[in-house]
Design a protein around this motif. Structure first.
Motif, PDB file in Angstrom:
ATOM      1  N   ARG A 141       0.809  -1.219   0.000  1.00 17.97           N
ATOM      2  CA  ARG A 141       0.000   0.000   0.000  1.00 17.97           C
ATOM      3  C   ARG A 141       0.844   1.270   0.000  1.00 17.97           C
ATOM      4  O   ARG A 141       0.295   2.364  -0.011  1.00 17.97           O
ATOM      5  CB  ARG A 141      -0.914   0.021   1.224  1.00 17.97           C
ATOM      6  CG  ARG A 141      -2.018  -0.993   1.153  1.00 17.97           C
ATOM      7  CD  ARG A 141      -3.015  -0.786   2.279  1.00 17.97           C
ATOM      8  NE  ARG A 141      -3.356  -2.085   2.837  1.00 17.97           N
ATOM      9  CZ  ARG A 141      -3.211  -2.417   4.110  1.00 17.97           C
ATOM     10  NH1 ARG A 141      -2.764  -1.578   4.980  1.00 17.97           N
ATOM     11  NH2 ARG A 141      -3.539  -3.625   4.521  1.00 17.97           N
ATOM     12  N   SER A 142       2.171   1.131   0.032  1.00 19.36           N
ATOM     13  CA  SER A 142       3.050   2.307   0.084  1.00 19.36           C
ATOM     14  C   SER A 142       2.884   3.145  -1.173  1.00 19.36           C
ATOM     15  O   SER A 142       2.879   2.627  -2.290  1.00 19.36           O
ATOM     16  CB  SER A 142       4.509   1.876   0.210  1.00 19.36           C
ATOM     17  OG  SER A 142       4.704   1.178   1.409  1.00 19.36           O
ATOM     18  N   ALA A 143       2.771   4.445  -0.965  1.00 16.51           N
ATOM     19  CA  ALA A 143       2.535   5.351  -2.083  1.00 16.51           C
ATOM     20  C   ALA A 143       3.830   5.867  -2.696  1.00 16.51           C
ATOM     21  O   ALA A 143       3.934   6.014  -3.908  1.00 16.51           O
ATOM     22  CB  ALA A 143       1.668   6.519  -1.619  1.00 16.51           C
ATOM     23  N   THR A 144       4.819   6.136  -1.848  1.00 17.95           N
ATOM     24  CA  THR A 144       6.055   6.736  -2.370  1.00 17.95           C
ATOM     25  C   THR A 144       7.190   5.719  -2.377  1.00 17.95           C
ATOM     26  O   THR A 144       7.153   4.715  -1.663  1.00 17.95           O
ATOM     27  CB  THR A 144       6.497   7.940  -1.499  1.00 17.95           C
ATOM     28  OG1 THR A 144       6.846   7.451  -0.199  1.00 17.95           O
ATOM     29  CG2 THR A 144       5.388   8.977  -1.393  1.00 17.95           C
ATOM     30  N   PHE A 145       8.187   6.035  -3.173  1.00 14.40           N
ATOM     31  CA  PHE A 145       9.364   5.177  -3.260  1.00 14.40           C
ATOM     32  C   PHE A 145      10.081   5.103  -1.910  1.00 14.40           C
ATOM     33  O   PHE A 145      10.525   4.032  -1.493  1.00 14.40           O
ATOM     34  CB  PHE A 145      10.320   5.706  -4.346  1.00 14.40           C
ATOM     35  CG  PHE A 145      11.537   4.857  -4.536  1.00 14.40           C
ATOM     36  CD1 PHE A 145      11.427   3.607  -5.133  1.00 14.40           C
ATOM     37  CD2 PHE A 145      12.790   5.288  -4.115  1.00 14.40           C
ATOM     38  CE1 PHE A 145      12.547   2.814  -5.304  1.00 14.40           C
ATOM     39  CE2 PHE A 145      13.908   4.494  -4.282  1.00 14.40           C
ATOM     40  CZ  PHE A 145      13.783   3.260  -4.887  1.00 14.40           C
ATOM     41  N   ALA A 146      10.158   6.237  -1.216  1.00 17.42           N
ATOM     42  CA  ALA A 146      10.820   6.265   0.092  1.00 17.42           C
ATOM     43  C   ALA A 146      10.104   5.355   1.088  1.00 17.42           C
ATOM     44  O   ALA A 146      10.749   4.633   1.860  1.00 17.42           O
ATOM     45  CB  ALA A 146      10.888   7.696   0.624  1.00 17.42           C
ATOM     46  N   GLU A 147       8.762   5.392   1.066  1.00 17.13           N
ATOM     47  CA  GLU A 147       7.996   4.502   1.954  1.00 17.13           C
ATOM     48  C   GLU A 147       8.269   3.042   1.606  1.00 17.13           C
ATOM     49  O   GLU A 147       8.421   2.201   2.494  1.00 17.13           O
ATOM     50  CB  GLU A 147       6.494   4.767   1.817  1.00 17.13           C
ATOM     51  CG  GLU A 147       5.998   6.000   2.507  1.00 17.13           C
ATOM     52  CD  GLU A 147       4.498   6.195   2.292  1.00 17.13           C
ATOM     53  OE1 GLU A 147       3.772   5.207   2.054  1.00 17.13           O
ATOM     54  OE2 GLU A 147       4.062   7.354   2.352  1.00 17.13           O
ATOM     55  N   GLN A 148       8.305   2.735   0.297  1.00 23.23           N
ATOM     56  CA  GLN A 148       8.560   1.373  -0.140  1.00 23.23           C
ATOM     57  C   GLN A 148       9.932   0.904   0.334  1.00 23.23           C
ATOM     58  O   GLN A 148      10.066  -0.225   0.819  1.00 23.23           O
ATOM     59  CB  GLN A 148       8.477   1.274  -1.662  1.00 23.23           C
ATOM     60  CG  GLN A 148       7.083   1.399  -2.206  1.00 23.23           C
ATOM     61  CD  GLN A 148       7.052   1.445  -3.724  1.00 23.23           C
ATOM     62  OE1 GLN A 148       8.073   1.640  -4.373  1.00 23.23           O
ATOM     63  NE2 GLN A 148       5.863   1.276  -4.288  1.00 23.23           N
ATOM     64  N   GLN A 149      10.941   1.765   0.201  1.00 24.87           N
ATOM     65  CA  GLN A 149      12.294   1.414   0.642  1.00 24.87           C
ATOM     66  C   GLN A 149      12.304   1.126   2.136  1.00 24.87           C
ATOM     67  O   GLN A 149      12.894   0.143   2.592  1.00 24.87           O
ATOM     68  CB  GLN A 149      13.267   2.552   0.335  1.00 24.87           C
ATOM     69  CG  GLN A 149      13.557   2.765  -1.128  1.00 24.87           C
ATOM     70  CD  GLN A 149      14.342   1.615  -1.700  1.00 24.87           C
ATOM     71  OE1 GLN A 149      13.787   0.750  -2.358  1.00 24.87           O
ATOM     72  NE2 GLN A 149      15.615   1.584  -1.475  1.00 24.87           N
ATOM     73  N   SER A 150      11.646   2.003   2.898  1.00 30.87           N
ATOM     74  CA  SER A 150      11.600   1.840   4.353  1.00 30.87           C
ATOM     75  C   SER A 150      10.895   0.544   4.732  1.00 30.87           C
ATOM     76  O   SER A 150      11.388  -0.221   5.573  1.00 30.87           O
ATOM     77  CB  SER A 150      10.876   3.037   4.969  1.00 30.87           C
ATOM     78  OG  SER A 150      10.713   2.866   6.340  1.00 30.87           O
TER      79      SER A 150
END
Length: 183
Positions: A141-150
């Protein structure tokens, strides 16, 4: 000095230290690191450091060929940094391990304690598996690339803990079986 050159310099120093430690202590009883961290499953430090060198070399070749994506670069670099930190921790704990008291060969944990440990580890395994599922859902459900990385980092860390927990579970079950056969 590029980031890869700095990593290579650190790894060259680690290789020197790893060779010295391997000569002194010889092969460990079990592989030193989790298979998610190092593919080589070595009982010595030197092959692990050489694996890091190989990863850096492959990264450099991909970059020179112009085939390297930014997301891949970040993922591989994070993996290399995690490997370097693991080797550094292993090296740093050498003096502590030399002074640790060794278990006596004949001593075994009572079977009731082993069963309690087994129950605890099964509960931890269940919790960790649930945490992995939750983080994977958050990742999807992550919207941004940074969220996905985290989220990816958190999932990998939890999967590592889950793998170690399952390994401990298997060892406890073996100990229980061994104790039951010995009676």
């Amino acid at each position: 000095m590029s980031d890869l050159s700095r990593l290579e310099a650190i790894v060259d120093q680690l290789l020197h230290e790893a060779i010295q430690i391997d000569r002194q202590r010889k092969e460990a009883k079990y592989p030193l690191f989790d298979e998610q961290l190092f593919h080589c499953r070595s009982k010595l430090l030197t092959p692990c450091v050489k694996e890091i060198q190989h990863e850096i070399s492959a990264l450099r070749k991909e970059r020179q060929a112009g085939k390297l994506l930014a997301s891949r670069t970040q993922y591989i670099c994070e993996s290399i940094v995690a490997q370097i930190q693991a080797v550094q921790r292993e090296i740093a704990t050498q003096n502590i391990r030399k002074n640790e008291p060794r278990k006596k060969a004949g001593w075994r944990k009572p079977i009731n304690e082993l069963r309690q440990d087994l129950a605890k580890h099964k509960e931890w395994e269940s919790r960790l598996a649930a945490m992995v599922r939750d983080k994977e859902m958050q990742l999807s459900r992550s919207a941004t690339f940074a969220e996905q990385q985290s989220m990816q980092k958190e999932v990998l860390a939890l999967e590592g803990r889950l793998t170690r927990c399952r390994s401990s579970l298997a060892n406890i079950e073996k100990s229980i079986n061994y104790s039951e056969r010995g009676r």
